[in-house]
Scaffold this motif. Structure first.
Motif, PDB file in Angstrom:
ATOM      1  N   ILE A  91       0.844  -1.203   0.000  1.00 12.41           N
ATOM      2  CA  ILE A  91       0.000   0.000   0.000  1.00 12.41           C
ATOM      3  C   ILE A  91       0.877   1.249   0.000  1.00 12.41           C
ATOM      4  CG2 ILE A  91      -1.717   1.332   1.302  1.00 12.41           C
ATOM      5  CD1 ILE A  91      -2.953  -1.292   2.246  1.00 12.41           C
ATOM      6  N   ARG A  92       1.886   1.248   0.889  1.00 12.10           N
ATOM      7  CA  ARG A  92       2.749   2.443   0.972  1.00 12.10           C
ATOM      8  C   ARG A  92       3.494   2.693  -0.340  1.00 12.10           C
ATOM      9  NH1 ARG A  92       2.564   4.583   5.998  1.00 12.10           N
ATOM     10  NH2 ARG A  92       1.865   3.122   7.599  1.00 12.10           N
ATOM     11  N   THR A  93       3.981   1.615  -0.964  1.00 13.14           N
ATOM     12  CA  THR A  93       4.712   1.790  -2.229  1.00 13.14           C
ATOM     13  C   THR A  93       3.798   2.421  -3.300  1.00 13.14           C
ATOM     14  OG1 THR A  93       5.869  -0.235  -1.697  1.00 13.14           O
ATOM     15  CG2 THR A  93       6.141   0.571  -3.932  1.00 13.14           C
ATOM     16  N   HIS A  94       2.556   1.917  -3.394  1.00 10.10           N
ATOM     17  CA  HIS A  94       1.627   2.480  -4.385  1.00 10.10           C
ATOM     18  C   HIS A  94       1.370   3.964  -4.106  1.00 10.10           C
ATOM     19  CE1 HIS A  94       0.668  -1.650  -5.626  1.00 10.10           C
ATOM     20  NE2 HIS A  94       0.116  -1.119  -6.688  1.00 10.10           N
ATOM     21  N   PHE A  95       1.186   4.297  -2.834  1.00  8.64           N
ATOM     22  CA  PHE A  95       0.879   5.698  -2.524  1.00  8.64           C
ATOM     23  C   PHE A  95       2.099   6.606  -2.684  1.00  8.64           C
ATOM     24  CE2 PHE A  95      -3.122   4.042  -0.889  1.00  8.64           C
ATOM     25  CZ  PHE A  95      -3.981   5.008  -1.402  1.00  8.64           C
ATOM     26  N   GLU A  96       3.296   6.084  -2.429  1.00 11.90           N
ATOM     27  CA  GLU A  96       4.493   6.914  -2.668  1.00 11.90           C
ATOM     28  C   GLU A  96       4.589   7.231  -4.159  1.00 11.90           C
ATOM     29  OE1 GLU A  96       7.628   4.614  -0.843  1.00 11.90           O
ATOM     30  OE2 GLU A  96       6.722   5.026   1.130  1.00 11.90           O
ATOM     31  N   TRP A  97       4.284   6.237  -4.955  1.00  9.26           N
ATOM     32  CA  TRP A  97       4.297   6.419  -6.414  1.00  9.26           C
ATOM     33  C   TRP A  97       3.245   7.455  -6.833  1.00  9.26           C
ATOM     34  CZ3 TRP A  97       0.710   5.059 -10.299  1.00  9.26           C
ATOM     35  CH2 TRP A  97       1.214   5.008 -11.592  1.00  9.26           C
ATOM     36  N   LEU A  98       2.054   7.364  -6.188  1.00  7.39           N
ATOM     37  CA  LEU A  98       0.995   8.346  -6.479  1.00  7.39           C
ATOM     38  C   LEU A  98       1.426   9.758  -6.076  1.00  7.39           C
ATOM     39  CD1 LEU A  98      -2.573   7.029  -5.525  1.00  7.39           C
ATOM     40  CD2 LEU A  98      -1.803   7.895  -7.722  1.00  7.39           C
ATOM     41  N   VAL A 122      -4.879   2.869  -9.853  1.00  7.97           N
ATOM     42  CA  VAL A 122      -4.345   2.460  -8.552  1.00  7.97           C
ATOM     43  C   VAL A 122      -5.463   1.915  -7.659  1.00  7.97           C
ATOM     44  CG1 VAL A 122      -3.161   3.271  -6.471  1.00  7.97           C
ATOM     45  CG2 VAL A 122      -2.388   4.023  -8.713  1.00  7.97           C
ATOM     46  N   GLY A 123      -6.681   2.412  -7.840  1.00  7.40           N
ATOM     47  CA  GLY A 123      -7.804   1.953  -7.024  1.00  7.40           C
ATOM     48  C   GLY A 123      -8.018   0.463  -7.136  1.00  7.40           C
ATOM     49  N   GLU A 124      -8.105  -0.040  -8.358  1.00  3.39           N
ATOM     50  CA  GLU A 124      -8.370  -1.471  -8.574  1.00  3.39           C
ATOM     51  C   GLU A 124      -7.116  -2.303  -8.296  1.00  3.39           C
ATOM     52  OE1 GLU A 124     -10.144   0.787 -10.028  1.00  3.39           O
ATOM     53  OE2 GLU A 124     -12.179  -0.007 -10.100  1.00  3.39           O
ATOM     54  N   ARG A 125      -5.939  -1.711  -8.552  1.00  7.56           N
ATOM     55  CA  ARG A 125      -4.711  -2.461  -8.253  1.00  7.56           C
ATOM     56  C   ARG A 125      -4.641  -2.741  -6.755  1.00  7.56           C
ATOM     57  NH1 ARG A 125      -1.022   1.720 -11.384  1.00  7.56           N
ATOM     58  NH2 ARG A 125       0.707   0.859 -10.191  1.00  7.56           N
ATOM     59  N   LEU A 126      -5.016  -1.737  -5.953  1.00  6.35           N
ATOM     60  CA  LEU A 126      -4.931  -1.910  -4.498  1.00  6.35           C
ATOM     61  C   LEU A 126      -6.099  -2.714  -3.922  1.00  6.35           C
ATOM     62  CD1 LEU A 126      -3.601   1.469  -3.130  1.00  6.35           C
ATOM     63  CD2 LEU A 126      -2.516  -0.783  -3.002  1.00  6.35           C
ATOM     64  N   SER A 127      -7.317  -2.438  -4.378  1.00  5.63           N
ATOM     65  CA  SER A 127      -8.460  -3.149  -3.782  1.00  5.63           C
ATOM     66  C   SER A 127      -8.318  -4.649  -4.032  1.00  5.63           C
ATOM     67  CB  SER A 127      -9.784  -2.632  -4.346  1.00  5.63           C
ATOM     68  OG  SER A 127      -9.842  -2.866  -5.738  1.00  5.63           O
ATOM     69  N   SER A 128      -7.797  -5.025  -5.209  1.00  2.83           N
ATOM     70  CA  SER A 128      -7.662  -6.455  -5.485  1.00  2.83           C
ATOM     71  C   SER A 128      -6.602  -7.080  -4.573  1.00  2.83           C
ATOM     72  CB  SER A 128      -7.341  -6.695  -6.969  1.00  2.83           C
ATOM     73  OG  SER A 128      -6.228  -5.931  -7.376  1.00  2.83           O
ATOM     74  N   LEU A 129      -5.542  -6.319  -4.289  1.00  4.81           N
ATOM     75  CA  LEU A 129      -4.527  -6.837  -3.351  1.00  4.81           C
ATOM     76  C   LEU A 129      -5.127  -6.995  -1.950  1.00  4.81           C
ATOM     77  CD1 LEU A 129      -1.286  -4.846  -4.270  1.00  4.81           C
ATOM     78  CD2 LEU A 129      -1.476  -7.334  -4.064  1.00  4.81           C
TER      79      LEU A 129
END
Ligand code: ADP
Ligand code: ASP
Ligand code: MG
Length: 455
Positions: A91-98, A122-129
């Motif tokens: 989650i943190r990696t995705h948000f740092e990228w955002l 990013v929404g669907e990438r994260l919710s699926s994880l």
């Protein structure tokens, strides 16, 4: 094998994902592949952050991203049990990228469709994880598949078209075998070009993803889990008290979706029709309700009308030939303009010298009007709505139009159209009349109900 697609509200919180886990567990023996939307209304938030950033409001944009980060960490980590350290890192990696992406947009000061998709995805990438981690933590063995590795699309960012042959082959080869032994979880809505750029299928596109995945793995059923009991006889945002439609045909459902029934993305039925896979709409808050079953042949229905769809935010464009009578080639010239701008028309009416068309968004309106004015007079009428009666019996029941317009005798009906498919009767009215109109029509056509078809 079945597909179970859960929409935003079904995965908006820890509690919602726990309900999803319980539902999926009851279907475990049918080897489900789970497709999820972004959590809650977070796609809107991400797009808003992108707008703020590109308008130079960097701090506002970063604040929105920060709020989303908090939301994902709070709900996600509470679900991931002993796997929470791994999920925390993802989650943190995705948000740092955002964060970096948003800062970049603020510097550049413009937002391309490609960057829009990078952010929205990013929404669907994260919710699926999150959902996959939650399943594993709850003892439901799960594997996560990044949809971008199988859903190939063209490069029309923000409304990409899937490359179905390639995608079906990848799904059959890479996803179907995984689903034999674990619950596969994938994000809806997102895809990738062949050269690896992230795309999206357009707003509400997770339903479409689900049916493409269903067709690709040769599923027995595609379930769309949402926040209503199924397709209702009227849009619940406009009129309450609609009845659940138990059985409806692919053609009727497609027509309803196209004319505004948000419960199903309009393209969803296409892959299902092609492979003849039933689509079932179900309520994740009331899983015991049977929902709506969409199949090639619906249960015969005594009511002439199955449902009333409506669409707000409709603009009418009146195009009048500047020559006395409609010169030949007039329609062709008009449609060439729409074709060039990639804009589709919902409804159309013609007279000797003029054509009226409706559009459901205004993105290209200025450019289109300007081109049309080179050979025609153009006027624009905003704030209208389309209302559409849908049902296969409409074509062989005399008097439907008479009954409808009798009820609407005090309403100004701007345009009327009976679709070429003859299973709808649509008309355009002022948006301010919408509630009155839908409510009156609902009373007229649904006071008596065929119990085989309506609940
Ligand atoms: P999801 O996030 O699960 O994809 P959506 O918001 O996209 O859910 O679609 C579900 C919504 O569709 C319902 O909450 C309802 O407001 C709306 N809707 C519009 N027309 C209809 C209809 N005829 N029947 C049921 N729901 C409808
Ligand atoms: N999350 C995307 C949207 O809000 C796709 C979907 O929910 O179907 O449009
Ligand atoms: Mg939806």
């Amino acid at each position: 094998m079945i597909i179970m697609k859960f929409g935003g509200t079904s995965v908006e919180s820890k509690q919602a994902v726990e309900s999803v886990t319980a539902i999926v567990r009851t279907y475990q023996s049918r080897r489900p592949i789970v497709v999820v939307s972004a959590m809650g209304k977070t796609t809107n938030k991400r797009l808003q952050a992108a707008q703020e950033a590109s308008a130079g409001r960097r701090e506002q944009a970063l604040a929105i991203i920060d709020e989303l980060r908090g939301q994902h960490l709070t709900h996600g980590l509470a679900l991931a049990g002993s796997f929470s350290a791994d999920l925390d890192r993802y989650i943190r990696t995705h948000f740092e990228w955002l964060d970096e992406l948003v800062k970049g947009l603020a510097v550049v000061g413009e937002l391309s469709p490609r960057s829009t998709d990078a952010i929205a995805s990013v929404g669907e990438r994260l919710s699926s994880l999150v959902v996959s981690f939650a399943f594993n933590a709850a003892g439901l063995p799960s594997k996560h598949v990044d949809s971008r590795s199988v859903m190939l699309t063209d490069d029309r960012f923000t409304h990409a078209t899937p490359l179905l042959d390639e995608t079906y082959a990848l799904l059959a080869e890479n996803v179907r075998p995984l689903a034999e032994t674990a619950v596969v979880v994938m994000g809806g809505f997102i895809g990738s070009t062949k050269d690896g750029h992230t795309t999206t299928l357009g707003r509400g596109g997770s339903d479409y993803s689900a049916s493409i995945i269903g067709a690709g793995v040769d599923a027995d059923e595609i379930q769309i889990w949402t926040d209503v009991d199924g397709m209702l006889t009227a849009d619940p945002r406009v009129v309450s008290g609609g009845h659940r439609v138990k059985s409806i045909s692919f053609a009727e459902a497609a027509e309803m979706a196209y004319f505004g029934a948000k419960v199903l993305h309009p393209a969803t039925v296409l892959p299902a029709v092609e492979k003849d896979i039933p689509v079932v709409i179900l309520n994740s808050r009331r899983p015991e309700v049977e929902g709506t079953r969409i199949t090639s042949k619906a249960v015969p229905c005594k009511n002439p009308v199955k449902s009333i769809s409506c669409k707000r935010g409709v603009t009418i464009l009146n195009v009048r030939s500047t020559r006395m009578l409609m010169a030949h080639g007039f329609l062709r010239r008009i449609f060439e303009v729409f074709d060039r701008s990639g804009t589709s028309v919902d409804m159309l009416a013609t007279s000797e010298v003029s054509v009226s068309l409706t559009l459901d968004h205004e993105e290209a309106l200025e450019a289109i009007s300007e081109e049309l004015r080179q050979f025609a007079e153009v006027t624009v009428e905003r704030d209208h709505a389309i209302v559409c009666l849908v049902g296969e019996n409409i074509r062989h029941t005399p008097g439907i139009a008479g009954r409808a317009f009798q009820v609407l005798s005090n309403i100004n009906v701007r345009m009327i159209s009976q679709g070429a498919s003859v299973l709808n009767l649509g008309f355009v009215i002022a948006d301010s009349d919408l509630e009155t109109v839908v409510s009156a029509l609902h009373t007229e056509f649904f006071s008596e109900l065929d119990p085989e078809v309506f609940a």
